[in-house]
Write an enzyme that holds these catalytic residues in place. Structure first.
Site, PDB file in Angstrom:
ATOM      1  N   ASP A 141     176.063  -3.432  24.686  1.00 53.87           N
ATOM      2  CA  ASP A 141     174.888  -4.054  25.295  1.00 53.87           C
ATOM      3  C   ASP A 141     173.567  -3.258  25.323  1.00 53.87           C
ATOM      4  O   ASP A 141     172.665  -3.538  24.568  1.00 53.87           O
ATOM      5  CB  ASP A 141     175.239  -4.480  26.722  1.00 53.87           C
ATOM      6  CG  ASP A 141     176.479  -5.358  26.780  1.00 53.87           C
ATOM      7  OD1 ASP A 141     177.358  -5.226  25.913  1.00 53.87           O
ATOM      8  OD2 ASP A 141     176.588  -6.187  27.692  1.00 53.87           O
ATOM      9  N   GLU A 199     185.363   0.753  34.770  1.00 56.02           N
ATOM     10  CA  GLU A 199     184.835   0.336  33.472  1.00 56.02           C
ATOM     11  C   GLU A 199     184.294   1.553  32.691  1.00 56.02           C
ATOM     12  O   GLU A 199     184.521   1.693  31.507  1.00 56.02           O
ATOM     13  CB  GLU A 199     183.719  -0.673  33.759  1.00 56.02           C
ATOM     14  CG  GLU A 199     183.208  -1.450  32.604  1.00 56.02           C
ATOM     15  CD  GLU A 199     182.090  -2.409  33.055  1.00 56.02           C
ATOM     16  OE1 GLU A 199     181.716  -2.405  34.256  1.00 56.02           O
ATOM     17  OE2 GLU A 199     181.589  -3.160  32.193  1.00 56.02           O
TER      18      GLU A 199
END
Ligand code: 2M8
Length: 445
Positions: free
Chosen positions: A172, A409
């Site tokens: 991203d 994460e």
């Protein structure tokens, strides 16, 4: 406290929706493509049949072009995610998308799926081989078709490198995309409210609103082009040859070739896979920059090489095809002060962006933190490349890092602080693989 197999299994069970797994309990309540592939590797340590369901379910949403979409929207209305399917509107604008009730996005993510298939087969106990073999044989042509899409629709030049259309196709807010995004002077996309920053409670760990404006504007553009690769290639503003995505594609083609006999692959498919593998390997070798020791992405629109130092520069390692010279150069660089050998790092693990880069932000998502899944991919590559001592260190340090937090994460590289979503499925999945010290139980591949 040590990270345990039971703890990792509990994360997968907690996020399990039966035949697919939420990427994380709250932040990512749907099925993500490359998350599912890693998740399948985790499930393979608990139940190979369940592992295969993860991929079978994902491939029910495959487009007629062969594309496997980056998100399959599956969560109910009580579990919101932004941007939802209405921002993509795929089946309304193209017949290539699966019809309702299936809802997907119109972009894709790195093809880790073949690596998962191979791992599933390796872990299949003899008693289950007939069933699992038959299921892999049924899925195999669809996976080849997915690869065919990447080799053609995403590489019309036949360059051996995959073109990405959106930062959401993997990493991203990586600084790799900064210059391409800066060139986009957007009119604001339609009004929107982000959910990710409030869900996480710390916006500094997520992309900025400036990024989101561009991410959403790019979605509007892709929708306008009806997700048609030819139109996109002609008009889209964001076309990037991504060396990391391309490297995963090379490794994935090798994984499918390793399964070809078991899967009863046709001669045509074998020849295609071998061709894509060779072309990808040669292309990565051409993108290798001797001066920096890194493999460099490039911008199709401007022809510009992207020189920012990130984990992606180790593409020859991720592809598992580095020749002796590149391997030596990349191993030296990996442990140099620009990467794992930086004196400030908590663990000798690969950060998403080099701490020596001005764009480095140790808290912020793909701009600095250590991602366990990326280190897992590198660990597997180093093992396959015969660098077992370095791979063992990487596994040990990764597990030590993961003793803190809750299967997060990503992790702050300087302090080891857990960041992002806790109980992230793919993190738990790679822990299950790292903690497995059984000999491979099942099929050879
Ligand atoms: C992240 O991306 C999503 C959008 O796809 C998000 O930020 O909302 C990325 O890390 C992506 O690579 C990953 O697949 C996804 C789910 O874990 O989250």
């Amino acid at each position: 406290m040590d990270v345990t197999r039971d703890g990792a299994a509990a994360v997968l069970h907690g996020n399990d929706a039966g035949t697919w797994t939420k990427a994380s309990p709250h932040l990512y309540p749907h099925q993500w493509s490359w998350d599912s592939a890693f998740i399948a590797i985790g499930w393979a340590h608990l139940d190979v049949g369940r592992a295969l369901s993860e991929l079978e379910e994902l491939f029910t949403a495959q487009w007629s072009t062969g594309m496997v979409p980056h998100i399959v929207f599956r969560a109910g209305p009580g579990q919101p995610y932004f941007p939802g399917p209405e921002w993509w509107d795929c089946s309304a604008v193209t017949k290539a998308a699966p019809p309702p009730p299936i809802k997907t996005t119109g972009i894709c993510q790195p093809p880790v799926h073949a690596l998962a298939l191979r791992r599933i087969w390796q872990l299949t106990p003899p008693a289950r081989q007939p069933e699992i073999r038959a299921r892999i044989q049924a899925l195999f042509p669809r996976v080849v078709n997915w690869h065919r899409y990447l080799a053609t629709g995403r590489d019309p030049e036949g360059s051996g490198l995959v073109t990405t259309y959106h930062p959401w196709e993997g990493t991203d807010n990586s600084p790799r995309w900064d210059r391409a995004l800066e060139r986009i002077k957007v009119a604001k996309p339609g009004p929107y409210t982000r959910l990710d920053t409030s869900e996480l409670g710390d916006p500094s760990q997520r992309p900025t609103n400036w990024d989101y404006d561009r991410f959403l504007w790019l979605v509007e553009q892709l929708r306008k082009f009806r997700y048609d690769d030819v139109q996109i290639y002609r008009h889209h503003r964001f076309l990037l040859k991504d060396v990391f995505f391309s490297a995963v594609f090379v490794a994935a083609n090798a994984a499918l070739l390793a399964l070809a006999d078991m899967a009863g692959a046709s001669d045509g498919d074998r020849a295609d896979l071998a061709g894509w593998l060779d072309r990808g390997r040669a292309a990565l070798a051409r993108r290798f920059d001797v001066k920096s020791g890194l493999c460099l992405d490039y911008d199709v629109r401007t022809g510009e090489r992207i020189r920012v130092r990130t984990f992606a520069g180790f593409a020859p390692l991720f592809a598992r095809t580095a020749d002796a010279d590149q391997l030596a150069a990349q191993l030296r660089l990996l442990d140099s002060t620009a990467f794992c050998g930086h004196p400030g790092l908590r663990w000798r693990l690969l950060p998403s962006t080099s701490p020596a880069e001005s764009a480095f932000e140790p808290h912020n998502y793909w701009r600095g933190p250590v991602w366990p899944v990326i280190n897992w991919l590198l660990w597997q590559s180093l093992t396959e490349l015969g660098c077992s001592a370095r791979a063992d260190d990487m596994r040990r340090d990764s597990l030590a890092q993961l003793a803190v937090g809750e299967f997060n994460e990503y992790y702050e590289p300087l302090t080891g602080q857990p960041l992002g979503s806790p109980r992230q499925s793919w993190t738990a999945a790679v822990v299950l693989d790292w903690l497995d010290d059984r000999d491979e139980a099942g099929g050879e591949a």
